[in-house]
Design a protein around this motif. Structure first.
Motif, PDB file in Angstrom:
ATOM      1  N   THR A 346       0.836  -1.203   0.000  1.00 43.45           N
ATOM      2  CA  THR A 346       0.000   0.000   0.000  1.00 43.45           C
ATOM      3  C   THR A 346       0.867   1.247   0.000  1.00 43.45           C
ATOM      4  N   PHE A 347       1.911   1.247   0.824  1.00 43.77           N
ATOM      5  CA  PHE A 347       2.796   2.409   0.877  1.00 43.77           C
ATOM      6  C   PHE A 347       3.460   2.670  -0.473  1.00 43.77           C
ATOM      7  N   LEU A 348       3.965   1.610  -1.109  1.00 44.07           N
ATOM      8  CA  LEU A 348       4.674   1.789  -2.374  1.00 44.07           C
ATOM      9  C   LEU A 348       3.754   2.373  -3.433  1.00 44.07           C
ATOM     10  N   ARG A 349       2.547   1.857  -3.533  1.00 42.99           N
ATOM     11  CA  ARG A 349       1.596   2.361  -4.525  1.00 42.99           C
ATOM     12  C   ARG A 349       1.215   3.813  -4.219  1.00 42.99           C
ATOM     13  N   ARG A 350       0.942   4.085  -2.958  1.00 43.49           N
ATOM     14  CA  ARG A 350       0.535   5.427  -2.538  1.00 43.49           C
ATOM     15  C   ARG A 350       1.640   6.443  -2.835  1.00 43.49           C
ATOM     16  N   ALA A 351       2.857   6.141  -2.422  1.00 38.57           N
ATOM     17  CA  ALA A 351       3.957   7.081  -2.609  1.00 38.57           C
ATOM     18  C   ALA A 351       4.302   7.269  -4.085  1.00 38.57           C
ATOM     19  N   SER A 352       4.224   6.185  -4.858  1.00 40.07           N
ATOM     20  CA  SER A 352       4.538   6.279  -6.290  1.00 40.07           C
ATOM     21  C   SER A 352       3.545   7.188  -7.004  1.00 40.07           C
ATOM     22  N   LEU A 353       2.269   7.062  -6.674  1.00 41.59           N
ATOM     23  CA  LEU A 353       1.252   7.900  -7.294  1.00 41.59           C
ATOM     24  C   LEU A 353       1.389   9.359  -6.861  1.00 41.59           C
ATOM     25  N   ASP A 354       1.617   9.586  -5.565  1.00 46.87           N
ATOM     26  CA  ASP A 354       1.668  10.951  -5.058  1.00 46.87           C
ATOM     27  C   ASP A 354       2.947  11.683  -5.461  1.00 46.87           C
ATOM     28  N   ILE A 355       4.060  10.977  -5.497  1.00 44.18           N
ATOM     29  CA  ILE A 355       5.332  11.635  -5.790  1.00 44.18           C
ATOM     30  C   ILE A 355       5.650  11.617  -7.280  1.00 44.18           C
ATOM     31  N   ALA A 356       5.560  10.455  -7.899  1.00 47.75           N
ATOM     32  CA  ALA A 356       5.972  10.327  -9.303  1.00 47.75           C
ATOM     33  C   ALA A 356       4.802  10.322 -10.266  1.00 47.75           C
ATOM     34  N   GLU A 363       8.238  -5.074 -11.401  1.00 42.28           N
ATOM     35  CA  GLU A 363       9.569  -5.329 -10.852  1.00 42.28           C
ATOM     36  C   GLU A 363       9.793  -4.532  -9.571  1.00 42.28           C
ATOM     37  N   GLU A 364       9.329  -3.269  -9.554  1.00 45.57           N
ATOM     38  CA  GLU A 364       9.489  -2.449  -8.354  1.00 45.57           C
ATOM     39  C   GLU A 364       8.720  -3.037  -7.179  1.00 45.57           C
ATOM     40  N   VAL A 365       7.522  -3.538  -7.430  1.00 45.39           N
ATOM     41  CA  VAL A 365       6.720  -4.118  -6.348  1.00 45.39           C
ATOM     42  C   VAL A 365       7.404  -5.363  -5.798  1.00 45.39           C
ATOM     43  N   LYS A 366       7.823  -6.260  -6.687  1.00 42.96           N
ATOM     44  CA  LYS A 366       8.466  -7.505  -6.251  1.00 42.96           C
ATOM     45  C   LYS A 366       9.725  -7.206  -5.442  1.00 42.96           C
ATOM     46  N   SER A 367      10.531  -6.296  -5.950  1.00 42.84           N
ATOM     47  CA  SER A 367      11.782  -5.962  -5.274  1.00 42.84           C
ATOM     48  C   SER A 367      11.527  -5.359  -3.897  1.00 42.84           C
ATOM     49  N   ARG A 377      11.503   2.190   3.162  1.00 43.69           N
ATOM     50  CA  ARG A 377      10.491   3.166   2.729  1.00 43.69           C
ATOM     51  C   ARG A 377      11.135   4.521   2.451  1.00 43.69           C
ATOM     52  N   SER A 378      12.047   4.930   3.314  1.00 43.89           N
ATOM     53  CA  SER A 378      12.739   6.201   3.096  1.00 43.89           C
ATOM     54  C   SER A 378      13.555   6.158   1.802  1.00 43.89           C
ATOM     55  N   LYS A 379      14.145   5.005   1.525  1.00 42.45           N
ATOM     56  CA  LYS A 379      14.934   4.875   0.285  1.00 42.45           C
ATOM     57  C   LYS A 379      14.036   4.965  -0.947  1.00 42.45           C
ATOM     58  N   VAL A 380      12.842   4.408  -0.855  1.00 41.07           N
ATOM     59  CA  VAL A 380      11.902   4.505  -1.976  1.00 41.07           C
ATOM     60  C   VAL A 380      11.516   5.954  -2.221  1.00 41.07           C
ATOM     61  N   ILE A 381      11.282   6.702  -1.151  1.00 42.36           N
ATOM     62  CA  ILE A 381      10.931   8.114  -1.298  1.00 42.36           C
ATOM     63  C   ILE A 381      12.063   8.868  -1.979  1.00 42.36           C
ATOM     64  N   ASP A 382      13.289   8.607  -1.558  1.00 38.86           N
ATOM     65  CA  ASP A 382      14.447   9.256  -2.196  1.00 38.86           C
ATOM     66  C   ASP A 382      14.523   8.910  -3.675  1.00 38.86           C
ATOM     67  N   ARG A 383      14.288   7.629  -3.992  1.00 40.11           N
ATOM     68  CA  ARG A 383      14.366   7.207  -5.397  1.00 40.11           C
ATOM     69  C   ARG A 383      13.262   7.846  -6.227  1.00 40.11           C
ATOM     70  N   LEU A 384      12.054   7.942  -5.681  1.00 43.42           N
ATOM     71  CA  LEU A 384      10.946   8.537  -6.418  1.00 43.42           C
ATOM     72  C   LEU A 384      11.173  10.030  -6.674  1.00 43.42           C
ATOM     73  N   LEU A 385      11.864  10.703  -5.761  1.00 46.62           N
ATOM     74  CA  LEU A 385      12.156  12.128  -5.948  1.00 46.62           C
ATOM     75  C   LEU A 385      13.144  12.360  -7.097  1.00 46.62           C
TER      76      LEU A 385
END
Length: 825
Positions: A346-356, A363-367, A377-385
């Protein structure tokens, strides 16, 4: 059992804050109070009586007994209003069962004197409180039934002229006050379309009559003026169905104070949570949450706040940063338990939509789900930015409010250039203060400086005119979060802005002209040589003084310096509030572009600290996104618990919201593997989110159907998010959706030819649409359906391929029509 009891009185020169502290200490110590001072026949004082039980304060103003000694000097109404009857001194004893009596001394003076009537501070408030000068009555443009007044009494000089000199002086007759039309119509003695406004002998009637009998005095140059109004109490915490009497005091420029509780106006901002009567008595309802009451006296406004508790025990998740401190403190205050933290998918989908502005890939979900690292989670936010989607997602939002729309003077080249400029600013993480300054001070050729295109007007057809009023309104609304348009014609009814404030801000943008450039679609912004010959007002900063600017200097640079100053009270608050809505669905102040004292934030301290954080980060937009997305508050589940289903303002859970039109269509294309193409765009541009203007709304009706704005308004509300029947029809049977699902080069066609196991393909469909694996039942149903379609073909290999493709298409169609897909949750 009420163990301690305190009577609270708002009088004299005690400030609200000082009084609150003094009252509590007095109650705990000596129990002494300043006397109620009543001067003259028209004076009065509202009491507020508060009972204290432990840490709980409760209003009991209308539940106590008032006894006055000696009798006959004052009258104390059951509502706590004290009125004078005769000169003298005495005491008011307040009694409540189970509490010690409290005595309040009083003194009445000057009852033999007739005080002069004050037109501006007594007559006008009566007319305003009675709605005589409202926009629906005599305050509308041109007045009503031959009688006009200034809107809400903001221009008393005009009102005096309208009442005294128009209609042959019949509206006010000092020789026979009771025969004045102003009184006879308002009391119904003469037919009046507005009905009866006052009873004969009532306080409003007597206030007007006294002024007329004294010869209608009015001194427009009078030095004694109201500087501000104060409330007591300003804020408290309540149980459902509690009450609160409010006291309102006018503070004059000579230091004097006057109780105006019974002439002020009151308006509950959330009527489903609280009601308020004309005397400032607030009745809370059987709901919990935060509510407020707007209090107005002439051009002055103040706000009373009430937090209504649910009363449950709150066990909040661990805090991740200062945002959580404020959000969880509010939930504890309200007794409102939050939902649990959301899971990883849920977090990955939410952050991806809101940020990117996009769904995560398979592949991103599986990884991410396989990653066991604690700080992932913090690393995902950095990557999405750093994802290309981030800069396009936020460029799209800024291009919308900055009205990057094609005009009749320029075409695609101009809007493309402005969008690219905004996109590069987001990509390079240009400090926000520089971003704003670059727009406000833009000049020259649009090819070299695309931000000059913000100065295009869409309100008129005059050649290349720069509408100074339109620019000032948009500047204030976008960058300061302030709506000043109302102040063009009259004092803002809910804010402090006057017509002078409006014209002073507009003066910064006067003398500008857009001219056609050398090449097609190019515009050049130029200024008059002697630009500062202002007709209405000199450049004036909002809430400040007029600036002394050389007539050869561009005043916009002074405006830009003030706007970007770290001490500016508006810029940072407006921006963090705007970005907060991007991640939580509503602003701390809502609407996000209507920040004012009478529209208070749900979390005032959070808004202040978030703005301060933003300023200290050097106006770093990515840092702001990072701190918001890393908060535990943002990462709560959307699923409600047994208490917070109705919560829309306290962030006790994540509120699901439908994807924006652009992101929604891009997501459908991603899921179906449809390759989009757009007229006049390079082949590499395949995402709707990258489109620079609204020209494509008509080419792709889906965008218009799902609320993509026309980019001709700076208002956040221009984007429509409500559900419609046409949206449902578009998703169920439109050719737009059918064409994408059945696309010959799309996902269904590719998967139908693949040798992969059907269960693996079903997992892929769910991972791409919902960013999660299907549960056992979902997987079984999908596999059974596709296998059933294949089985229908028998031994016909070609038909098997076709049927399998149709089966996958049906599953795709079903998935994208679910709320789980359409909404970011």
């Amino acid at each position: 059992m009420i163990k301690r009891f305190l009577a609270v009185l708002l009088i004299g020169a005690i400030s609200v804050n000082a009084m609150a502290d003094t009252v509590l200490s007095i109650a705990a110590q000596s129990g002494e109070f300043k006397p109620v001072a009543l001067k003259g026949k028209t004076s009065g004082q509202q009491l507020v009586v508060t009972a204290k039980q432990g840490a709980k304060l409760g209003d009991v103003t209308q539940k106590v007994t008032y006894i006055t000694k000696p009798a006959g000097l004052v009258m104390c109404h059951v509502t706590g209003l004290v009125k004078p009857l005769k000169n003298g001194k005495g005491t008011i004893t307040v009694q409540l069962k189970g509490a010690k009596d409290v005595s309040i001394p009083f003194e009445v003076t000057d009852m033999e004197k007739t005080s002069p009537a004050d037109f501006a501070n007594e007559v006008i408030p009566v007319l305003t409180r009675s709605s005589c000068n409202s926009g629906a009555c005599h305050g509308k443009k041109g007045g009503r039934d031959g009688f006009r007044l200034s809107l809400l009494g903001y221009e008393p000089e005009k009102d005096f002229r309208y009442i005294v000199y128009e209609n042959r002086g019949r509206r006010a007759s000092p020789a026979a006050p009771d025969q004045s039309l102003l009184l006879q119509k308002a009391t119904g003695e003469i037919p009046h379309e507005g009905g009866v406004r006052w009873e004969i002998g009532s306080e409003p009637y007597e206030a007007i009559r006294r002024w007329i009998a004294q010869g209608m005095p009015y001194d427009p140059e009078a030095k004694r003026k109201v500087e501000r109004i104060e409330l007591f109490p300003t804020a408290r915490t309540y149980d459902p169905n509690d009450t609160q009497q409010v006291v309102v005091t006018a503070i004059y420029n000579d230091g004097s104070r006057q109780d105006i509780t019974h002439v002020a106006q009151y308006e509950a901002n959330q009527e489903d949570m609280a009601e308020v009567d004309e005397n400032g008595y607030v009745q809370f309802k059987d709901l919990w949450g935060s509510t407020s009451v707007l209090v107005r006296f002439k051009e002055h406004v103040a706000t009373f706040f009430g937090n209504i508790t649910l009363g449950e025990m709150v066990k909040a998740p661990p805090q991740r940063n200062f945002i959580d401190k404020h959000v969880f403190q509010k939930l504890e205050l309200l007794g409102l338990p939050p939902s649990a933290p959301c899971d990883d998918q849920t977090f990955l989908r939410r952050a991806s939509l809101d940020i990117a502005g996009r769904l995560p890939t398979v592949e991103e979900v599986k990884s991410f789900l396989a990653d066991k690292e604690k700080g992932k989670r913090s690393k995902v936010i950095d990557r999405l930015l750093e994802d290309p989607g981030y800069s396009h997602n936020f460029a799209n939002k800024w291009a919308t409010v900055l009205k990057n729309k094609r005009s009749r003077y320029d075409g695609a080249r101009a809007t493309f250039a402005f969008y690219d400029w905004i996109h590069n600013a987001m990509k390079q993480n240009m400090p926000y203060d520089e971003f704003v300054k670059s727009i406000v001070t833009a000049s020259g050729e649009s090819s070299a400086n695309p931000s000059v295109l913000w100065y295009r007007s869409f309100k008129n057809d005059r050649d290349f005119i720069v509408e100074a009023k339109e620019r000032s309104e948009d500047y204030a609304q976008i960058f300061l979060g302030v709506r000043i348009a109302c102040a063009q014609c009259h004092h803002h009814p809910f804010d402090k802005w006057s017509m002078k404030d409006y014209s002073g801000l507009t003066a910064f943008f006067s003398g500008l002209t857009l001219k056609p450039g050398v090449t097609k679609d190019e515009l050049v912004l130029v200024r008059a040589k002697k630009l500062n010959t202002f007709k209405e007002s000199s450049p004036t900063l909002l809430g400040g003084e007029e600036l002394d600017i050389s007539k050869y200097k561009d005043p916009r640079f002074s405006l830009a310096d003030w706007t970007g100053d770290t001490k500016n009270p508006y810029l940072a608050r407006a921006l963090v509030n705007r970005y907060w809505k991007q991640f939580f669905g509503r602003g701390l102040v809502d609407p996000i572009d209507d920040i004012r004292a009478t529209n208070p934030p749900s979390h005032p301290e959070l808004l202040d600290e978030l703005a301060d954080y933003f300023v200290k980060s050097n106006f770093d937009l990515k840092a702001l996104v990072k701190v918001i997305a890393n908060s535990q508050s943002y990462q709560l589940r959307a699923d409600p618990n047994e208490h917070n289903l109705e919560d829309k303002q306290n962030y006790s859970r994540f509120i699901p919201r439908r994807m924006t039109a652009e992101v929604f269509l891009d997501s459908i294309n991603d899921v179906t593997e449809m390759k989009e193409s757009f007229a006049n765009q390079e082949a590499t541009v395949t995402r709707v989110l990258h489109l620079p203007d609204d020209q494509y709304n008509t080419q792709i009706r889906f965008l218009e159907t799902f609320g993509r704005p026309k980019m001709d308004s700076a208002a956040d509300s221009a984007r429509k998010t409500d559900a419609t029947v046409s949206q449902s029809l578009a998703m169920i049977n439109s050719t737009d959706i059918l064409r994408r699902i059945t696309y010959s080069g799309g996902r269904a066609a590719r998967m139908s030819k693949s040798k992969e196991a059907i269960n693996t393909q079903v997992d892929e469909l769910f991972l791409r649409t919902f960013s999660r694996y299907p549960n056992g039942n979902e997987r079984a149903m999908a596999i059974k359906y596709i296998q059933g379609k294949v089985k229908e073909a028998g031994d016909n290999a070609s038909l098997k391929l076709t049927n399998k493709k149709e089966g996958i298409e049906d599953i795709l169609w079903a998935l994208i029509n679910t709320k789980e897909f359409m909404f970011n949750n």
